[in-house]
Design an enzyme around this catalytic site. Structure first.
Site, PDB file in Angstrom:
ATOM      1  CG  HIS A  56      47.643  40.389  32.584  1.00 36.77           C
ATOM      2  ND1 HIS A  56      47.925  38.974  32.570  1.00 36.77           N
ATOM      3  CD2 HIS A  56      46.933  41.187  33.709  1.00 36.77           C
ATOM      4  CE1 HIS A  56      47.515  38.386  33.516  1.00 36.77           C
ATOM      5  NE2 HIS A  56      46.864  38.954  33.363  1.00 36.77           N
ATOM      6  CG  HIS A  96      50.681  41.498  35.621  1.00 32.11           C
ATOM      7  ND1 HIS A  96      50.939  42.358  36.315  1.00 32.11           N
ATOM      8  CD2 HIS A  96      49.677  42.755  34.322  1.00 32.11           C
ATOM      9  CE1 HIS A  96      50.715  43.414  36.195  1.00 32.11           C
ATOM     10  NE2 HIS A  96      49.766  44.383  35.157  1.00 32.11           N
ATOM     11  N   GLY A 144      54.591  37.318  39.626  1.00 33.06           N
ATOM     12  CA  GLY A 144      53.108  37.395  39.327  1.00 33.06           C
ATOM     13  C   GLY A 144      52.615  38.181  40.953  1.00 33.06           C
ATOM     14  CG  LEU A 146      51.038  42.620  41.282  1.00 31.54           C
ATOM     15  CD1 LEU A 146      49.642  43.121  41.077  1.00 31.54           C
ATOM     16  CD2 LEU A 146      51.529  42.205  40.380  1.00 31.54           C
ATOM     17  CG  ASP A 185      49.276  51.803  38.793  1.00 34.09           C
ATOM     18  OD1 ASP A 185      50.165  53.370  39.048  1.00 34.09           O
ATOM     19  OD2 ASP A 185      49.583  52.173  37.532  1.00 34.09           O
ATOM     20  CG  HIS A 291      45.056  44.723  33.961  1.00 37.01           C
ATOM     21  ND1 HIS A 291      46.073  44.668  34.588  1.00 37.01           N
ATOM     22  CD2 HIS A 291      44.677  43.044  33.977  1.00 37.01           C
ATOM     23  CE1 HIS A 291      46.154  44.119  35.636  1.00 37.01           C
ATOM     24  NE2 HIS A 291      45.523  42.857  35.031  1.00 37.01           N
ATOM     25  NE  ARG A 386      65.210  31.168  72.938  1.00 35.57           N
ATOM     26  CZ  ARG A 386      65.921  32.684  73.148  1.00 35.57           C
ATOM     27  NH1 ARG A 386      65.257  33.569  73.173  1.00 35.57           N
ATOM     28  NH2 ARG A 386      65.107  32.378  74.520  1.00 35.57           N
ATOM     29  CB  SER A 413      64.007  37.489  70.587  1.00 29.30           C
ATOM     30  OG  SER A 413      63.518  38.546  71.048  1.00 29.30           O
ATOM     31  CD  GLU A 455      58.344  40.473  60.881  1.00 31.09           C
ATOM     32  OE1 GLU A 455      57.505  41.309  60.317  1.00 31.09           O
ATOM     33  OE2 GLU A 455      57.691  40.749  62.100  1.00 31.09           O
ATOM     34  CG  HIS A 517      54.015  37.011  70.156  1.00 27.30           C
ATOM     35  ND1 HIS A 517      53.167  37.837  70.493  1.00 27.30           N
ATOM     36  CD2 HIS A 517      54.975  37.506  70.408  1.00 27.30           C
ATOM     37  CE1 HIS A 517      53.587  39.264  70.192  1.00 27.30           C
ATOM     38  NE2 HIS A 517      54.551  39.296  70.513  1.00 27.30           N
TER      39      HIS A 517
HETATM   40  C1  LIG Z   1      49.840  39.564  45.084  1.00 25.49           C
HETATM   41  C2  LIG Z   1      48.262  39.835  43.934  1.00 25.49           C
HETATM   42  N1  LIG Z   1      47.853  39.872  44.231  1.00 25.49           N
HETATM   43  C3  LIG Z   1      46.502  40.273  43.291  1.00 25.49           C
HETATM   44  C4  LIG Z   1      47.411  39.891  41.603  1.00 25.49           C
HETATM   45  C5  LIG Z   1      46.255  40.210  41.020  1.00 25.49           C
HETATM   46  N2  LIG Z   1      46.424  41.330  40.182  1.00 25.49           N
HETATM   47  C6  LIG Z   1      46.915  40.666  38.996  1.00 25.49           C
HETATM   48  S1  LIG Z   1      48.129  42.245  37.810  1.00 25.49           S
HETATM   49  C7  LIG Z   1      46.243  43.346  38.941  1.00 25.49           C
HETATM   50  C8  LIG Z   1      46.755  44.517  38.885  1.00 25.49           C
HETATM   51  C9  LIG Z   1      48.307  45.294  38.368  1.00 25.49           C
HETATM   52  O1  LIG Z   1      48.302  46.711  38.370  1.00 25.49           O
HETATM   53  P1  LIG Z   1      49.310  47.411  37.622  1.00 25.49           P
HETATM   54  O2  LIG Z   1      50.208  47.300  38.148  1.00 25.49           O
HETATM   55  O3  LIG Z   1      48.373  48.573  36.787  1.00 25.49           O
HETATM   56  O4  LIG Z   1      49.252  46.501  35.784  1.00 25.49           O
HETATM   57  P2  LIG Z   1      48.469  47.050  34.497  1.00 25.49           P
HETATM   58  O5  LIG Z   1      47.224  47.371  34.589  1.00 25.49           O
HETATM   59  O6  LIG Z   1      49.710  48.481  34.554  1.00 25.49           O
HETATM   60  O7  LIG Z   1      48.877  46.745  34.005  1.00 25.49           O
HETATM   61  C10 LIG Z   1      46.180  42.647  40.305  1.00 25.49           C
HETATM   62  C11 LIG Z   1      45.213  42.918  40.936  1.00 25.49           C
HETATM   63  C12 LIG Z   1      48.456  39.401  41.575  1.00 25.49           C
HETATM   64  N3  LIG Z   1      49.418  39.046  40.426  1.00 25.49           N
HETATM   65  N4  LIG Z   1      49.603  39.422  43.383  1.00 25.49           N
END
Ligand SMILES: Cc1ncc(C[n+]2csc(CCOP(=O)(O)OP(=O)(O)O)c2C)c(N)n1
Length: 712
Positions: A56, A96, A144, A146, A185, A291, A386, A413, A455, A517
């Site tokens: 990336h 990434h 990774g 996100l 983002d 990207h 518990r 609980s 959670e 539940h």
């Molecule tokens: C939970 C999750 N869902 C999907 C992805 C796949 N993914 C990796 S980067 C990305 C987009 C991220 O966008 P942004 O944070 O704006 O990064 P940029 O494009 O600026 O590098 C996605 C959907 C991931 N890594 N984690």
């Protein structure tokens, strides 16, 4: 001055008056060096990604200036000692963009070479596709997925605030560092970041600073497709200090914004920095095409020419840049040695606290802690596991200051609390008389964290607390809602983080609340996570042993799965001792000294079903039966072959497992000749005894199953 200071009231807005211009193009040698360094980072990333044919480049190219500014002007770290206790923590939540982090680590002098960078994304390299904790010196946390990183960072900031409150003295601060995050983002779109940042705002974690790479592009295209909220306002409403920097390459403005964020200690800070994804690539910058794919050979050359960089050689690092960035090594050594002399003074004045601080930061438990574990004698006939777990926590708390945790609004609980050990809250915001408080004054010294109904963030925050060091975190919720934090649990397992999950309401035994539940597939699902230890104790004594195991397990996370309902406490003078749990499984009772005809295996509340069936088969039918308690598969499977063969002799084919969970997987122990008494679908809303009856998890069903297997 390249910025105008427009507004003192929040949110602060710093605007580069030469918007869009490359402001460090002046004659000043310092700015030229900054520009060279930033471009070195960009092109190390670009070259490594091109060579790996995957990765990336967009984020490292667009975010290089903010990363450079943070790492050269603010980050307190010692590349020669990545584990220094009082370093600032840095989390690249947008994992990434890993090459950005690897470039920083190499350039600032961590144990990472240019050859390692060239091996980006190859087998066994120190530079995997996404940052992995434990693989690369200087990588604080695996990121990774996100949003997880920002949650981890909140946990690190919680740990810092707590340890500072516990150990610092007015003039002797041995815990005093920031937690920095670079998030994109994607991180802020993920719900987990809303949860984590909402809690961070509530907790007023002033030493948490997020740099938001606001480039308006994500993987599939523009954020105009799906993410148009005002991020600044969102954070403002959650109690954060918000700044905007409108030129992502403006080092001085970013520098100043970070400085202001550091000064603001009563609120966490976010700096929304407008950047251009893939900055410098003439054909691809500002678009999603850079990207997540290499730029391509021609575009790499075009980008290099565009930013005045030599096309060849690849992986070019100007000598001046290396010298400049490696200044971190000497700076770091000096910072750490100053800290060490503070620690020495501290040791003179507070020798016991100093020893304890070093012990907890090393992850060593107090000597003889196990002697505080309670015992459940035969006077008490039955208890939910518990409640037994609650008793363990209360017994351990006085001697184990590193225990810290809480639940997702389920204290009454799940009973995962430390009564009398305070609520982790900003001082002066309340006290123990607030309904639901655990007790005492509110301060960061409190060991009970109220996560609220969050959670997902709770799981990530626990990871951050564990990785920070100095804390053994526990987090609790209903077992069925482990689903809500499974992504963080998976990461804890991947990282080998010592996190203890306290799950209650472990089965259809929940009763009237019904199938929403009642966990059914959860035991098997979590057993399938590599590195996660799952323990479902069968009575109060096994619950004690489960805690003993979990605390001794410093190799990874442990999930403790406790019952809501009372379960008979086995009289251990008649049954095997509960410490058999330390082997994962053990013979708890048998009707013969010889090899049995039948083996019944149970976990949790269903061990009692197995025992009653076994006794009936022996007494009424003269069958030689062994009953095995198997609370922890992972540990049992880790025992030597001899032990496993002793407990489950391969010659005994008539085996029945009883567990109020999905049956899939039990073939592992009962084989193709055995049978499972368990669940085939979801539960239902009715009293627990009715559910056990209706779903056939009964003594009678086990007896019938054994008889039919024996007829074959
Ligand atoms: C939970 C999750 N869902 C999907 C992805 C796949 N993914 C990796 S980067 C990305 C987009 C991220 O966008 P942004 O944070 O704006 O990064 P940029 O494009 O600026 O590098 C996605 C959907 C991931 N890594 N984690």
């Amino acid at each position: 001055m390249f910025f105008q200071y427009l507004q003192r009231d929040e949110p602060v807005r710093l605007v580069n008056i030469f918007q869009g211009a490359d402001i460090y193009m002046g004659d000043n040698a310092k700015t030229r060096l900054a520009e060279l360094s930033i471009n070195t980072m960009r092109f190390l990333a670009v070259d490594a990604i091109q060579k790996a044919k995957s990765g990336h480049p967009g984020l490292p190219m667009g975010g290089a200036a903010m990363a450079y500014t943070l790492w050269t002007r603010h980050l307190k770290h010692n590349p020669s000692d990545p584990g220094w206790a009082d370093r600032d923590r840095f989390v690249l939540s947008a994992g990434h963009g890993s090459m950005l982090l690897y470039a920083l680590l190499y350039l600032t002098g961590y144990d990472l070479s240019l050859e390692d960078i060239e091996k980006f994304r190859t087998w066994n390299s120190k530079t995997p596709g996404h940052p992995e904790f434990g693989r690369t010196p200087g990588v604080e946390v695996t990121t990774g997925p996100l949003g997880q990183g920002i949650g981890d960072a909140v946990g690190m900031a919680v740990a810092e605030a707590h340890l500072a409150a516990r150990y610092n003295r007015a003039d002797l601060k041995i815990v005093d560092h920031y937690t920095y995050v670079i998030a994109g983002d994607g991180d802020l779109m993920e719900g987990i970041s809303c949860e984590a940042c909402s809690l961070a705002g509530h907790l007023k974690l002033g030493k948490l600073i997020v740099l938001y790479d606001d480039n308006r592009i994500s993987l599939a295209g523009s954020t105009r497709l799906s993410f148009t909220e005002d991020v600044g306002k969102r954070f403002e409403s959650a109690g954060w200090h918000v700044q905007h920097v409108e030129e992502g390459n403006d080092v001085d403005t970013i520098d100043r914004a970070i400085g202001l964020a550091k000064e603001e200690q009563s609120r966490p800070s976010i700096i929304c920095i407008s950047t251009i994804i893939g900055y410098g690539s003439p054909g691809k910058q500002g678009s999603a095409s850079c990207h997540g794919s290499p730029l391509g050979v021609e575009e790499v050359a075009a980008a290099k020419r565009n930013l005045g960089w030599p096309v060849e050689p690849g992986f070019f690092v100007p000598e001046d840049v290396l010298k400049h960035m490696r200044g971190a090594v000497e700076r770091g050594r000096k910072q750490e040695s100053e800290w060490r002399s503070t620690l020495e003074h501290y040791r003179e004045f507070c020798p016991e606290d100093a020893a304890e601080f070093e012990r907890v930061m090393d992850g060593r438990l107090p000597a003889d802690w196990e002697s505080a574990l309670p015992e459940f004698g035969s006077d008490l006939k039955s208890l939910s596991t518990r409640k037994a777990s609650e008793a363990v926590l209360q017994a351990l708390a006085p001697g184990m200051p590193e225990l810290m945790g809480g639940t997702a609004d389920l204290n009454p609980s799940t009973l995962a609390w430390l009564k009398g050990f305070g609520d982790f809250q900003p001082a002066g915001t309340g006290s123990g008389d607030v309904p639901g408080a655990v007790g005492g004054e509110w301060s960061y010294r409190g060991q009970n964290v109220h996560f609220g109904v969050r959670e997902h963030a709770m799981g990530a925050i626990a990871n951050g607390m564990a990785l920070h060091g100095g804390i053994v975190p526990f987090v609790g919720t209903f077992f069925v809602f482990s689903d809500y934090m499974r992504p963080s649990m998976r990461l804890a397992a991947l990282m080998g983080a010592r996190v203890i999950y306290v799950f209650s309401h472990d089965s259809i035994g929940v009763g009237e609340d019904g199938p929403t539940h009642q966990p059914v597939e959860h035991l098997m699902s979590l057993r399938s996570v590599p590195g996660l230890t799952v323990i479902r104790p069968a009575d109060a004594s096994e619950a004690v042993e489960a805690w003993r195991f979990a605390l001794n397990n410093d190799k990874g996370p442990t999930a403790l799965v406790f019952s809501r309902q009372n379960i008979p406490i086995l009289d251990r003078s008649k049954y095997a001792p509960a410490d058999g749990l330390q082997q994962g499984g053990y013979t708890v009772w048998e009707s013969t000294v010889n090899t049995p005809d039948v083996i019944l295996i149970g976990t949790g509340s269903e061990l009692q079903v197995a025992l009653d069936a076994g006794k009936s088969l022996s007494e009424n039918n003269g069958i030689a039966v062994r009953v095995v308690s198997l609370p922890c598969w992972e540990t049992f499977d880790g025992q030597p072959e001899e032990y496993r063969e002793k407990i489950l002799p391969s010659s005994v084919k008539v085996r029945v497992a009883v567990e109020a969970g999905i049956k899939l997987g039990w073939e592992h122990y009962v084989g193709l000749d055995g049978a499972v008494t368990g669940m085939d679908g979801f539960g239902a809303s009715a009293p627990a005894p009715v559910l056990y009856e209706k779903f056939g998890i009964t003594v009678q069903r086990v007896i019938e199953t054994v008889k039919s297997l024996m007829k074959r």
